[in-house]
Design an enzyme around this catalytic site. Structure first.
Site, short mmCIF file in Angstrom:
data_model
loop_
_atom_site.label_atom_id
_atom_site.label_comp_id
_atom_site.label_asym_id
_atom_site.label_seq_id
_atom_site.Cartn_x
_atom_site.Cartn_y
_atom_site.Cartn_z
N ALA A 1 -27.34 11.16 24.45
CA ALA A 1 -28.70 10.82 24.88
C ALA A 1 -28.93 9.34 24.57
O ALA A 1 -29.03 8.95 23.41
CB ALA A 1 -29.72 11.68 24.14
N MET A 2 -29.00 8.52 25.62
CA MET A 2 -29.09 7.08 25.45
C MET A 2 -30.50 6.60 25.81
O MET A 2 -30.89 6.58 26.98
CB MET A 2 -28.04 6.39 26.32
CG MET A 2 -26.61 6.87 26.02
SD MET A 2 -25.34 6.00 26.98
CE MET A 2 -25.35 4.39 26.17
N GLY B 1 -31.76 3.63 25.37
CA GLY B 1 -31.84 2.22 25.73
C GLY B 1 -31.98 1.34 24.50
O GLY B 1 -32.05 0.12 24.60
N VAL C 1 -30.72 0.27 20.34
CA VAL C 1 -29.46 -0.05 19.67
C VAL C 1 -28.87 1.17 18.96
O VAL C 1 -27.64 1.34 18.92
CB VAL C 1 -29.65 -1.22 18.67
CG1 VAL C 1 -30.64 -0.86 17.58
CG2 VAL C 1 -28.32 -1.66 18.07
N ASP C 2 -29.72 2.03 18.40
CA ASP C 2 -29.20 3.17 17.65
C ASP C 2 -28.41 4.12 18.53
O ASP C 2 -27.28 4.52 18.20
CB ASP C 2 -30.36 3.93 16.98
CG ASP C 2 -31.03 3.10 15.89
OD1 ASP C 2 -30.33 2.32 15.22
OD2 ASP C 2 -32.26 3.24 15.72
N SER C 3 -28.98 4.51 19.66
CA SER C 3 -28.28 5.45 20.54
C SER C 3 -27.04 4.81 21.16
O SER C 3 -26.04 5.49 21.40
CB SER C 3 -29.22 5.98 21.63
OG SER C 3 -29.69 4.94 22.47
N LEU D 1 -33.11 9.91 29.75
CA LEU D 1 -34.14 10.83 30.20
C LEU D 1 -35.32 10.06 30.79
O LEU D 1 -35.97 9.27 30.11
CB LEU D 1 -34.62 11.69 29.04
CG LEU D 1 -33.55 12.51 28.31
CD1 LEU D 1 -34.20 13.40 27.26
CD2 LEU D 1 -32.73 13.32 29.30
N CYS E 1 -41.33 16.23 20.99
CA CYS E 1 -40.31 15.76 21.93
C CYS E 1 -38.92 16.18 21.46
O CYS E 1 -38.09 16.61 22.25
CB CYS E 1 -40.39 14.23 22.06
SG CYS E 1 -39.29 13.55 23.32
N GLY F 1 -29.00 8.96 18.39
CA GLY F 1 -28.96 7.90 17.40
C GLY F 1 -29.86 8.14 16.21
O GLY F 1 -30.23 7.20 15.51
N CYS G 1 -45.15 6.68 23.17
CA CYS G 1 -44.56 6.11 24.38
C CYS G 1 -45.41 6.34 25.62
O CYS G 1 -45.39 5.53 26.55
CB CYS G 1 -43.15 6.65 24.60
SG CYS G 1 -43.08 8.41 25.06
#
Length: 365
Positions: free
Chosen positions: A6-7, A9, A11-13, A32, A101, A125, A198
């Site tokens: 699961a990216m 966007g 830095v962690d992921s 997502l 979430c 991440g 978000c």
């Protein structure tokens, strides 16, 4: 393993995905899409689910040489996170949308689809660790206490933990993650962390709720029920709040008053002394266990009631399908709707949504 990364966007992921690839797993990246309408999710560097974030995630996947897809989860996100957030505020509770979430989207909807497609695990991440214990897989705190995210993962069940992968849990600091991203040539290495909610574009939660829930004038009362002021909408207040109270009647002792309770049915806000925010008991019926459930009906633990609060030693017990907790020292300003996460050392035992609270100061006082 076949891993779906699961990216977001960030830095962690991106680094978590890179580590999964480096470990030799068969990795596919996915971002997502949580909104179909542009501008309804936060834009710019403060976001976590924007068009810019999707592009950053794609660039990271390209740099790592893995397949990448964008999946539309906007309808599920609206129903399970945004609608739930509105409903909780309407009911006078204080929800945690990031918790919902994780529970409903990342480790339910996403994981369900990943398993259907033949993946073994979902990689994220998050800063948390998984440990094989005597009773099975356990969720533990991350090495970096400042970045530990085990609290917001407390909603995960044993079945979900069996299909998760947290490569960052043992990393001592976020700066090491950023340095690693730079070494790997990932453009998100210095991207700021996301903040706030978000799906509220400008960060104005009060204004957003006024539009969704509606704002109606009402009374502010003290614990005895006497009217001491007015408000423009009960949804705008949370337990523990001091600022923004329109009080026309000063307290007898001259001390500041704080929000103690929000009553949506009567559109009333209850205020009182700071001492009344001290909470000696919390309870809730909506609970889950992150791995094996406690075997004893009553047990000692530590309880954390906010993502960044300190855990408090407590005694917990289960009776009539309700979890009740009594802390050794009172919690401060607990609101119904918050999540209480129970720990045994570094291990997450489980969580429950707080339905009831009991103040240390009787109403008569």
């Amino acid at each position: 393993m076949r891993i779906l990364a699961a990216m977001s966007g960030g830095v962690d992921s991106a680094v978590a995905t890179a580590r999964a690839v480096e470990a030799g797993h068969d990795v596919v990246g996915v971002h997502l899409a949580l909104s179909r309408a542009g501008g309804t999710l936060r834009a710019g560097s403060r976001g976590c689910c924007t068009i810019e974030d999707a592009m950053d995630a794609r660039r990271a996947a390209d740099a790592l040489g893995i397949p990448f897809y964008v999946w539309d989860f906007s309808e599920r996100f609206r129903e399970d996170v945004i609608d739930d957030f509105i409903a909780e505020y309407r009911a006078g509770r204080t929800p945690n949308p990031c918790m919902r979430c994780n529970e409903k989207i990342k480790f339910a909807a996403l994981l369900e689809r990943a398993l259907e497609l033949g993946f073994d695990a979902v990689c994220t991440g998050h800063y948390a660790t998984l440990v094989e214990g005597e009773g099975g897989l356990e969720l533990h705190r991350a090495s970096d206490a400042a970045k530990d995210q085990s609290y917001v993962l407390g909603v995960l069940t044993a079945e979900q933990l069996a299909h998760t992968y947290f490569p960052l849990g043992d990393t001592p600091s976020k700066e090491l993650v950023r340095a690693e991203a730079e070494q790997r040539g990932l453009t998100v290495a210095r991207k700021p962390d996301s903040h706030d909610i978000c799906f509220i574009p400008d960060g104005d939660t009060r204004g957003w709720l006024a539009d969704k829930v509606g704002a109606e004038k009402g009374e502010i009362v003290d614990r005895a029920g006497d009217v001491v002021g007015s408000h423009d909408g009960a949804h705008a207040f949370t337990v523990g709040q001091r600022r923004g109270l329109q009080l026309g009647v000063p307290a007898a002792d001259g001390k500041p008053r704080f929000v103690l309770e929000v009553r949506p049915v009567s559109n009333t806000v209850v205020v009182g002394p700071k001492e009344a925010l001290a909470c000696v008991r919390i309870a809730g019926a909506r609970y889950s266990w992150a791995g094996a459930a406690p075997t004893a009906p009553a047990f000692d633990c530590h309880v954390q009631i906010r993502a960044h609060s300190d855990p408090v030693p407590a005694r917990a017990w289960i009776a009539d399908d309700i979890v009740t907790v009594e802390p050794e020292s009172p919690f401060d300003g607990v609101a119904p709707g918050q999540t209480a996460v129970l720990y045994e050392g570094t291990r997450v035992l489980g969580q429950f949504t707080i339905d009831r609270t009991e103040s240390a100061v009787p109403v008569e006082a």
